[in-house]
Enzyme design. Structure first.
Site, PDB file in Angstrom:
ATOM      1  CD  GLU A 471     -17.761  21.425  -2.514  1.00  0.00           C
ATOM      2  OE1 GLU A 471     -18.710  22.192  -2.758  1.00  0.00           O
ATOM      3  OE2 GLU A 471     -17.903  20.384  -1.848  1.00  0.00           O
ATOM      4  CG  HIS A 541     -18.696   8.936  -4.104  1.00  0.00           C
ATOM      5  ND1 HIS A 541     -20.046   8.854  -4.320  1.00  0.00           N
ATOM      6  CD2 HIS A 541     -18.537   9.694  -2.989  1.00  0.00           C
ATOM      7  CE1 HIS A 541     -20.689   9.520  -3.376  1.00  0.00           C
ATOM      8  NE2 HIS A 541     -19.797  10.039  -2.554  1.00  0.00           N
TER       9      HIS A 541
END
Ligand SMILES: Cc1ncc(C[n+]2csc(CCOP(=O)(O)OP(=O)(O)O)c2C)c(N)n1
Ligand SMILES: [Mg+2]
Length: 741
Positions: A471, A541
């Site tokens: 990321e 999530h």
């Protein structure tokens, strides 16, 4: 390469000072060597003067480039000033001087003057930024420059392949972003030996190698990172050995206290990069004759014997000896040169000490673009329905589109309109192995949520591509690209995995403009799939956490609750001149709630304008994201069952947020609830509640309430998830109670 025939005589050196004209050393003429000495000596003297000024409390910090001077000069001589691009770290004073920065400019940063060209008094000294020299604003976190340099190198290549994209355009950020590039440009990035331990260093090697980028990595290995010796950082104590397996690189390991040898290493590396062969890696062994900084005393961890060994390698005395030995300069020549440097430096110090500081009223300048205001009416347009949709001939109504559909359509429209847009992230491409697409063997993926589906097929693999699973790599490269004029619209696959990019998101992307005093800007868009209510999403999530980002000045944060707003706000995000974090709620991607007909390719919603979803008189509910449909349900039930009319404010944009709409509503209803999906404590609603309590106290008939998630993580089992996240029933209860208060 320089020859004595064409080189001008170095200023301040009498003809009689230069002996044996005609010889060159690895292509460096004798005049050039005198130049090198002048710059290296100047660099050291600026350090010494700064140290004195710091002791006299006339400047406030000092970082020296001592011991690293030969590398900087060698690099600048081998590269092209104001043509190539530079991401130098704090020890690169000599490099910056050799590229054309002046001691006076450096001292202006030391005193924190308004006229400091690097930051206008905002950054410590040795945090280089010289727009005219293509020296890009640097910061203090070790290693954050490396991935940005990767993005910079990618940009030069992109514009060479898409020259039309570099042209000016009006009506969006491009109006304010001059693009310059050269087809064979090179990017320079440097770092210390300790910094090679940062993960971002390895992420950068990965992409530079994979994409064969014209990027010169320079590790200035002085054997220490503050007090930690190199063998503690680097297994085996030698970074060259560890990186040797990366494909496509040209490698050099040199004695970086020796300018001629180092210059030769740079020349070979630059040739490799200019030829488009790939990146280069120069490992230069240098010394650190002074302590890490003035706050450090190296005698605490380095014995005298070791320090004396280092002192033998001092690049300034080595070059001086070399010049004397080779008869390039004699003692008189050296003395004359040094005296001239001293005199010029004294004048620069005197002048810098007189330079006025910035005034406090300027502190918020350049947090955001001074040129383009995304809250303005320039970003307010009406939906335009396609003919077939406005007046369907077959009598059938056009099916409204989901948020996912309209985000995809907006990306597509904007990519057609603006060739500077590139999209990358994990799994965002249709298929990295293009031949499968060409041969129609596969349909393509286009994102784990399919938001970028079909974009690679339409726009090509150099505009839409997969990143490594890293990321920081995504955000760091995007920052470098946006600095150079591209418009990266990158994707973080799940908000839960944004944290490896946190240093880039907290300390780099939103700071490029402010810390360089508007010398540079990086208006990139980072799209992030966020949120829970997924039934089984579990801890990793389902996370929210938007307040972590609304807490960052310089970063716009957007959080739409429906398809139309998502389209309009995403277009504003792309066209505006600031970095934007664009939060997309996964649960809303394909929800029936909030679907809309495609609003046309120019539909925009300005930032910082809330939408009143339902008007009411009894209380105000301020919310956003996936709580919006839940609050709406609760409000409708409350009206049905209790006759209580709640006013529902959907913020849509979290930074800036629409205080005026909130205030007007609370003045009318005298009661307020802030409802959000993130954990209750220190969440986004805390700020809104505090403002209401502070500024609307006399209008309140009841305490300001918050409805939010419990202060825990989102569990997998749906019974637990329901209990943890705010539900319609929770909202209903809170609204009823507040109305009755
Ligand atoms: C991310 C981060 N961690 C820690 C620091 C504090 N710090 C500043 S310089 C430094 C050592 C850097 O060593 P090296 O990379 O070898 O460069 P050198 O100073 O030796 O040239 C540290 C730990 C920082 N600035 N950034
Ligand atoms: Mg070091």
């Amino acid at each position: 390469m320089a020859t004595t025939k064409t080189d001008p005589k170095p200023a301040g050196v009498a003809d009689s000072d230069i002996k044996k004209a005609g010889e060159t050393y690895e292509g460096l003429s004798r005049e050039r060597l005198v130049d090198a000495y002048r710059i290296m000596y100047t660099s050291r003297r600026v350090d010494d003067r700064e140290i004195m000024l710091k002791r006299q409390q006339k400047i406030f910090f000092q970082i020296s480039g001592a011991g690293h001077e030969a590398v900087g000069v060698a690099a600048a001589f081998a590269l092209k000033p104001s043509y190539d691009w530079f991401y130098p770290y704090y020890r690169d004073r000599a490099l910056c001087l050799a590229l054309g920065a002046t001691p006076y400019e450096m001292l202006l940063q030391g005193v924190g003057a308004a006229a400091d060209p690097s930051s206008g008094g905002r950054q410590m000294p040795s945090h280089w930024s010289y727009p005219r020299l293509n020296v890009v604003t640097q910061s203090s976190p070790t290693g954050t420059q490396i991935l940005q340099a990767v993005g910079c190198a990618e940009t030069g290549r992109y514009f060479a392949a898409h020259p039309e994209a570099a042209k000016k355009a009006t009506g969006d950020y491009r109006q304010f972003k001059n693009v310059v590039f050269h087809g064979d440009e090179i990017t320079y990035v440097s770092l210390g030996d300790g910094t090679t331990s940062e993960g971002e260093f390895w992420e950068a090697l990965n992409t530079a190698s994979n994409r064969r980028l014209p990027l010169v990595f320079v590790v200035e290995d002085n054997g220490y990172a503050i007090s930690v010796p190199v063998e503690v950082q680097t297994p085996g104590g030698n970074i060259s050995r560890l990186v040797a397996g990366f494909p496509n690189f040209h490698f050099e390991e040199v004695d970086g206290t020796e300018p001629v040898e180092t210059y030769a290493a740079f020349v070979r590396s630059v040739a490799h990069c200019r030829a488009g062969e790939g990146p280069a890696f120069i490992h230069a062994h240098v010394i650190r004759p002074y302590s890490h900084s003035l706050s450090d005393d190296e005698r605490l961890y380095r014995p005298d014997a070791e320090r004396q060994r280092d002192a033998q390698l001092d690049p300034i005395s080595r070059l001086q000896m070399f010049l004397l030995r080779e008869g390039v300069l004699d003692e008189t020549g050296i003395n004359r040169l040094e005296k001239q440097v001293e005199d010029e430096l004294q004048a620069a110090v005197d002048k810098a000490l007189e330079a006025p500081p910035p005034t406090p009223d300027t502190v918020t300048r350049y947090v955001y673009s001074p040129d383009l205001d995304p809250t303005s009416s320039a970003f307010e347009t009406q939906p335009v329905l396609a003919k077939a949709e406005a007046a369907p001939t077959d009598g059938k109504k056009v099916a409204p589109k989901t948020m996912a559909d309209l985000i995809n359509a907006t990306l597509r429209d904007e990519m057609r309109r603006d060739e500077r847009i590139v999209i990358f992230g994990e799994d965002v491409a249709d298929c990295s192995r293009e031949q499968y697409l060409r041969q129609k063997m596969v349909k393509g993926k286009g994102g784990v949520f399919k938001l970028t589906s079909g974009l690679q097929c339409e726009f090509g693999s150099d505009r839409v591509f997969n990143s490594p699973l890293a990321e920081a790599n995504i955000v760091g490269r995007a920052t470098g690209m946006a600095t150079r004029g591209l418009k990266p619209v990158v994707e973080i696959q799940f908000f839960d995995y944004i944290w490896p990019a946190m240093m880039q998101l907290r300390s780099e992307l939103p700071l490029i403009r402010w810390r360089s005093n508007n010398g540079f800007s990086a208006p990139a868009v980072v799209r992030v799939a966020i949120g829970g209510y997924l039934t089984g999403g579990a801890i990793y999530h389902s996370q929210c956490g938007e307040s972590v980002f609304t807490h960052i000045p310089g970063l716009r944060v957007v959080f739409p609750s429906n398809a139309l707003d998502a389209a309009g706000l995403l277009r504003t995000a792309i066209r505006c001149d600031d970095p934007v974090l664009f939060l997309e709620h996964k649960r809303l991607y394909r929800e029936t709630f909030g679907r809309a007909v495609y609003p046309g390719p120019d539909y925009m919603v300005p930032f910082g304008k809330a939408k009143i979803l339902q008007t009411g008189t009894d209380l105000t509910v301020i919310t956003y994201g996936a709580v919006v449909p839940r609050a709406l349900q609760a409000a409708q039930k409350l009206e049905r069952e209790q006759g209580v009319k709640a006013e529902l404010v959907d913020l849509r944009c979290l930074n800036p947020f629409d205080w005026e709409t909130i205030a007007a509503s609370v003045r009318k209803t005298n009661r307020a609830i802030v409802a959000y999906e993130d954990t209750l404590s220190w969440g986004y609603g805390a700020e809104i509640a505090a403002r209401i309590a502070d500024q609307l106290f006399e209008h309140l008939d009841a305490p300001v309430r918050r409805v939010a998630a419990m202060d825990t993580f989102v569990a997998y089992q749906p019974i637990l998830e329901n209990a943890i996240l705010p539900q319609t029933a929770d909202l209903y209860r809170a609204m009823k109670e507040l109305a009755e208060f």
